[in-house]
Design a protein around this motif. Structure first.
Motif, mmCIF file in Angstrom:
data_model
loop_
_atom_site.group_PDB
_atom_site.id
_atom_site.type_symbol
_atom_site.label_atom_id
_atom_site.label_comp_id
_atom_site.label_asym_id
_atom_site.label_seq_id
_atom_site.Cartn_x
_atom_site.Cartn_y
_atom_site.Cartn_z
ATOM 1 N N GLY A 17 19.817 -3.319 -19.407
ATOM 2 C CA GLY A 17 18.266 -2.830 -19.614
ATOM 3 C C GLY A 17 17.609 -2.719 -18.317
ATOM 4 O O GLY A 17 16.343 -2.076 -18.355
ATOM 5 N N LYS A 41 16.001 -5.311 -25.003
ATOM 6 C CA LYS A 41 15.216 -4.107 -24.557
ATOM 7 C C LYS A 41 15.971 -2.984 -23.747
ATOM 8 O O LYS A 41 17.116 -3.407 -23.106
ATOM 9 N N ASP A 49 18.398 -10.151 -29.013
ATOM 10 C CA ASP A 49 18.171 -11.225 -28.384
ATOM 11 C C ASP A 49 19.387 -12.051 -28.273
ATOM 12 O O ASP A 49 19.890 -12.804 -29.183
ATOM 13 N N LEU A 50 20.086 -12.180 -27.178
ATOM 14 C CA LEU A 50 21.319 -12.561 -27.064
ATOM 15 C C LEU A 50 21.568 -14.130 -26.943
ATOM 16 O O LEU A 50 22.729 -14.814 -27.241
ATOM 17 N N CYS A 76 24.695 -10.242 -17.487
ATOM 18 C CA CYS A 76 23.874 -10.366 -16.539
ATOM 19 C C CYS A 76 22.420 -10.793 -17.125
ATOM 20 O O CYS A 76 21.581 -11.016 -16.309
ATOM 21 N N ALA A 77 22.482 -10.906 -18.273
ATOM 22 C CA ALA A 77 20.893 -11.223 -19.063
ATOM 23 C C ALA A 77 20.540 -12.696 -18.577
ATOM 24 O O ALA A 77 21.293 -13.467 -18.586
ATOM 25 N N GLY A 127 25.239 -16.032 -11.328
ATOM 26 C CA GLY A 127 24.654 -17.215 -10.927
ATOM 27 C C GLY A 127 23.376 -16.942 -10.054
ATOM 28 O O GLY A 127 22.693 -16.146 -10.363
ATOM 29 N N TYR A 141 15.777 -23.192 -14.282
ATOM 30 C CA TYR A 141 16.451 -22.113 -13.847
ATOM 31 C C TYR A 141 17.771 -22.730 -13.044
ATOM 32 O O TYR A 141 19.047 -22.220 -13.260
ATOM 33 N N LYS A 145 21.667 -22.102 -13.682
ATOM 34 C CA LYS A 145 22.414 -21.483 -12.910
ATOM 35 C C LYS A 145 23.691 -22.491 -12.274
ATOM 36 O O LYS A 145 24.662 -22.127 -11.879
HETATM 37 N N1 LIG Z 1 16.544 -10.952 -9.041
HETATM 38 C C1 LIG Z 1 17.020 -11.906 -8.392
HETATM 39 O O1 LIG Z 1 16.384 -12.254 -7.131
HETATM 40 C C2 LIG Z 1 18.027 -12.711 -8.747
HETATM 41 C C3 LIG Z 1 18.777 -13.713 -8.147
HETATM 42 C C4 LIG Z 1 19.495 -14.537 -8.578
HETATM 43 C C5 LIG Z 1 20.123 -14.221 -9.821
HETATM 44 N N2 LIG Z 1 19.503 -13.195 -10.546
HETATM 45 C C6 LIG Z 1 20.128 -13.278 -11.822
HETATM 46 O O2 LIG Z 1 20.529 -12.108 -12.213
HETATM 47 C C7 LIG Z 1 20.651 -11.545 -13.575
HETATM 48 C C8 LIG Z 1 19.752 -10.334 -13.750
HETATM 49 O O3 LIG Z 1 18.340 -10.602 -13.250
HETATM 50 P P1 LIG Z 1 17.349 -9.445 -12.728
HETATM 51 O O4 LIG Z 1 16.851 -9.797 -11.648
HETATM 52 O O5 LIG Z 1 18.112 -8.001 -12.694
HETATM 53 O O6 LIG Z 1 16.322 -9.501 -13.860
HETATM 54 P P2 LIG Z 1 15.623 -8.413 -14.939
HETATM 55 O O7 LIG Z 1 14.492 -9.130 -15.603
HETATM 56 O O8 LIG Z 1 15.343 -7.115 -14.352
HETATM 57 O O9 LIG Z 1 17.011 -8.357 -15.939
HETATM 58 C C9 LIG Z 1 17.106 -9.109 -16.637
HETATM 59 C C10 LIG Z 1 17.746 -8.334 -18.257
HETATM 60 O O10 LIG Z 1 17.907 -9.438 -19.082
HETATM 61 C C11 LIG Z 1 17.339 -9.262 -20.224
HETATM 62 N N3 LIG Z 1 17.239 -10.466 -20.994
HETATM 63 C C12 LIG Z 1 16.608 -11.392 -20.877
HETATM 64 N N4 LIG Z 1 16.626 -12.362 -22.004
HETATM 65 C C13 LIG Z 1 17.587 -11.688 -22.853
HETATM 66 C C14 LIG Z 1 17.906 -12.222 -24.024
HETATM 67 N N5 LIG Z 1 17.648 -13.347 -24.684
HETATM 68 N N6 LIG Z 1 18.844 -11.398 -24.646
HETATM 69 C C15 LIG Z 1 19.092 -10.250 -24.197
HETATM 70 N N7 LIG Z 1 18.789 -9.860 -23.045
HETATM 71 C C16 LIG Z 1 17.801 -10.486 -22.357
HETATM 72 C C17 LIG Z 1 16.037 -8.561 -19.992
HETATM 73 O O11 LIG Z 1 15.519 -7.960 -21.064
HETATM 74 C C18 LIG Z 1 16.291 -7.880 -18.777
HETATM 75 O O12 LIG Z 1 16.643 -6.388 -18.836
HETATM 76 C C19 LIG Z 1 19.882 -12.625 -14.022
HETATM 77 O O13 LIG Z 1 20.897 -13.662 -14.671
HETATM 78 C C20 LIG Z 1 19.172 -13.551 -12.918
HETATM 79 O O14 LIG Z 1 18.917 -14.968 -13.174
HETATM 80 C C21 LIG Z 1 18.582 -12.667 -10.098
#
Ligand SMILES: NC(=O)c1ccc[n+]([C@@H]2O[C@H](COP(=O)([O-])OP(=O)(O)OC[C@H]3O[C@@H](n4cnc5c(N)ncnc54)[C@H](O)[C@@H]3O)[C@@H](O)[C@H]2O)c1
Length: 238
Positions: A17, A41, A49-50, A76-77, A127, A141, A145
């Motif tokens: 999402g 969402k 909620d996964l 990816c959540a 990760g 976190y 990870k």
């Molecule tokens: N953005 C960064 O800098 C970064 C860096 C390293 C890793 N990550 C990882 O990448 C992945 C995606 O992150 P992002 O930056 O796109 O964040 P984001 O917040 O844009 O997307 C995360 C998504 O996960 C969903 N989510 C969260 N909890 C959930 C649940 N319990 N059930 C179902 N859906 C759920 C959220 O609704 C959201 O749509 C995550 O695992 C994050 O830890 C992100």
């Protein structure tokens, strides 16, 4: 990339999402994969909620029914927030582990028969550079990870004999809704990561999605058990 590069693949993408998950879904779709997307969402195929008990089993069952099978998982959540160690409450620590780690474990476990049956299954977990290093205020976190990377390697070892590969993409700082509040509140944090990256910029979700698509593709058929930094060369400067 060729529109048929992933033709025949049937993938679950969670966190679709927003941010990286949304970009991964778009990339895999553009490369010809069939998808079943999930998130708590947004415009996805399965809203839940996964981290909830049974949610991943239901997700797998629905995805299998919708696509007539299943061979690829890209969970990816995830959630993240800064909490200093002092006064860190149990509830948030456990919640981070549930969403970032336990939900990934449940998804893989609940789909393992499908992946084995496929003969060429793919698992790409997300990760972080904090799968390899720590960071101030991110103990929950970073713990989650690090664990996801270890989990991915164990899965690679166990499912390799069935033709399944499992790799963990480790993004650096990516401009998404997850990082936007921290970057807005702490401009110095944003500058730190922009300057730390050898390429001197934040990543975009597509920078991660393109590597995920490679790992799902046949081009990565002999690559398994890896943590892959996709961080603009940030860790090269550690
Ligand atoms: N953005 C960064 O800098 C970064 C860096 C390293 C890793 N990550 C990882 O990448 C992945 C995606 O992150 P992002 O930056 O796109 O964040 P984001 O917040 O844009 O997307 C995360 C998504 O996960 C969903 N989510 C969260 N909890 C959930 C649940 N319990 N059930 C179902 N859906 C759920 C959220 O609704 C959201 O749509 C995550 O695992 C994050 O830890 C992100």
């Amino acid at each position: 990339m060729a529109a048929d590069r992933l033709a025949g693949r049937r993938a679950i993408v969670t966190g679709a999402g927003s941010g990286i998950g949304a970009a991964v879904a778009a990339r895999l779709r553009a490369d010809g994969a069939r998808l079943f997307t999930a998130d708590v969402k947004g415009a996805v195929d399965f809203t839940a909620d996964l981290a909830g008990a049974g949610a991943n089993a239901e997700l797998v069952a629905r995805a299998r029914a919708a696509m007539g099978g299943l061979d690829t998982l890209v969970p990816c959540a995830g959630i993240s927030a800064f909490h200093p160690l002092e006064g860190h409450d149990d509830g948030y620590f456990l919640r981070v582990l549930e969403v970032n780690l336990v939900a990934v474990f449940r998804l893989v476990r609940d789909a393992v028969a499908d992946l084995k049956a496929a003969g060429n299954g793919r698992i790409v977990t997300i990760g972080s550079t904090t799968s390899s290093y720590g960071d101030d205020g991110l103990c929950a976190y970073a713990a989650s990870k690090h664990a996801v990377l270890g989990f991915t390697r164990a899965v690679a070892a166990e499912l390799g004999p069935f033709g399944v590969t499992a790799n963990c993409v480790q993004p650096g700082a990516i401009a998404t809704p997850m990082t936007a509040p921290a970057f807005a509140e702490m401009p110095q944090y944003r500058s730190f990561w922009e300057n730390k990256a050898s390429l001197r910029r934040l990543g975009q979700p597509e920078d991660i999605a393109d590597v995920v698509a490679f790992l799902v593709s046949d081009d990565a058929r002999f690559m398994s058990g890896h943590g892959v930094w996709v961080d603009g060369g940030a860790m090269a400067r550690h």
